[in-house]
Design a protein around this motif. Structure first.
Motif, PDB file in Angstrom:
ATOM      1  N   SER A 109       0.837  -1.210   0.000  1.00  0.00           N
ATOM      2  CA  SER A 109       0.000   0.000   0.000  1.00  0.00           C
ATOM      3  C   SER A 109       0.867   1.253   0.000  1.00  0.00           C
ATOM      4  O   SER A 109       0.531   2.244  -0.642  1.00  0.00           O
ATOM      5  CB  SER A 109      -0.959   0.003   1.195  1.00  0.00           C
ATOM      6  OG  SER A 109      -0.278   0.224   2.414  1.00  0.00           O
ATOM      7  N   ARG A 110       2.006   1.193   0.697  1.00  0.00           N
ATOM      8  CA  ARG A 110       2.921   2.349   0.723  1.00  0.00           C
ATOM      9  C   ARG A 110       3.601   2.530  -0.631  1.00  0.00           C
ATOM     10  O   ARG A 110       3.752   3.650  -1.118  1.00  0.00           O
ATOM     11  CB  ARG A 110       3.981   2.171   1.811  1.00  0.00           C
ATOM     12  CG  ARG A 110       3.467   2.343   3.221  1.00  0.00           C
ATOM     13  CD  ARG A 110       4.591   2.390   4.247  1.00  0.00           C
ATOM     14  NE  ARG A 110       5.389   1.166   4.272  1.00  0.00           N
ATOM     15  CZ  ARG A 110       5.099   0.085   5.003  1.00  0.00           C
ATOM     16  NH1 ARG A 110       4.031   0.081   5.765  1.00  0.00           N
ATOM     17  NH2 ARG A 110       5.898  -0.965   4.969  1.00  0.00           N
ATOM     18  N   GLY A 113       0.377   2.730  -3.526  1.00  0.00           N
ATOM     19  CA  GLY A 113      -0.708   3.684  -3.300  1.00  0.00           C
ATOM     20  C   GLY A 113      -2.008   3.219  -3.916  1.00  0.00           C
ATOM     21  O   GLY A 113      -2.444   2.082  -3.711  1.00  0.00           O
ATOM     22  N   ALA A 138      -5.163   3.748   1.157  1.00  0.00           N
ATOM     23  CA  ALA A 138      -4.319   4.318   0.094  1.00  0.00           C
ATOM     24  C   ALA A 138      -5.085   4.435  -1.225  1.00  0.00           C
ATOM     25  O   ALA A 138      -4.501   4.745  -2.258  1.00  0.00           O
ATOM     26  CB  ALA A 138      -3.076   3.453  -0.101  1.00  0.00           C
TER      27      ALA A 138
END
Length: 186
Positions: A109-110, A113, A138
């Motif tokens: 997710s980081r 996104g 995200a």
């Protein structure tokens, strides 16, 4: 990214041979002890039309390839598209497991996104629920295997009940779902 546990080897052996290029990069956490994932990945590779292998430290995450987290190691992602790499770490269990679905999904997710996609499948417990929530935070997409086609409706049930998955799918529909996602559909 796919998270799967009990019933996973059979489910993946059914689904992965149905994938044909183009597909997005596919990263899999299958709860399995160390030393078993290499043989499992090799067996899947023999029956798949896309490359499948056990992930190694520093592997590039590339479209058209499937990487499986090694048993007994956490798999996370670092970098930014198109230069994303696999990081393997030892350490404590997370959500009761190593490798942990939550660890992969949260790092994904980081890194990705809104382009992050989490698929939670058959298995006991709730590993992956928090990771699915991070993907949704995200603006990514999450999917869960349905109860009818799951060996154990556990991880996916918890994610569904906590609204951490946006929709559910039957196991046989997963190859078409992944192909549709590769084309930018939802």
């Amino acid at each position: 990214m796919i998270g799967i546990s009990t019933g996973g080897p059979q489910a993946l052996a059914q689904v992965l041979p149905g994938l044909t290029p183009p597909i997005p990069p596919v990263l899999i956490v299958q709860h399995m002890p160390a030393k078993f994932t290499y043989v499992f990945a090799e067996r899947l590779a023999r029956h798949s039309s896309v490359p499948v292998k056990e992930a190694e430290q520093g592997d590039r995450v590339l479209p058209g390839a499937i990487l499986i987290a090694p048993g007994g190691r956490h798999m996370t992602l670092t970098g930014s598209p198109p230069n994303v790499r696999v990081t393997l770490t030892d350490g404590p269990l997370v959500s009761g497991h190593k490798p942990s679905v939550d660890m992969l999904f949260q790092s994904g997710s980081r890194v990705y996104g809104a382009a992050a996609i989490g698929i939670i499948m058959t298995g006991m417990g709730r590993d992956g629920v928090e990771g699915c929530k991070k993907i949704l935070d995200a603006s990514g997409q999450t999917f869960g295997q349905d109860e009818l086609t799951s060996v154990v409706y556990g991880m996916n049930k918890a994610a569904f009940q906590e609204r951490a998955v946006q929709s559910q799918f039957a196991l046989g529909d997963l190859p078409a779902l992944i192909q549709r996602l590769a084309r930018g559909g939802g």
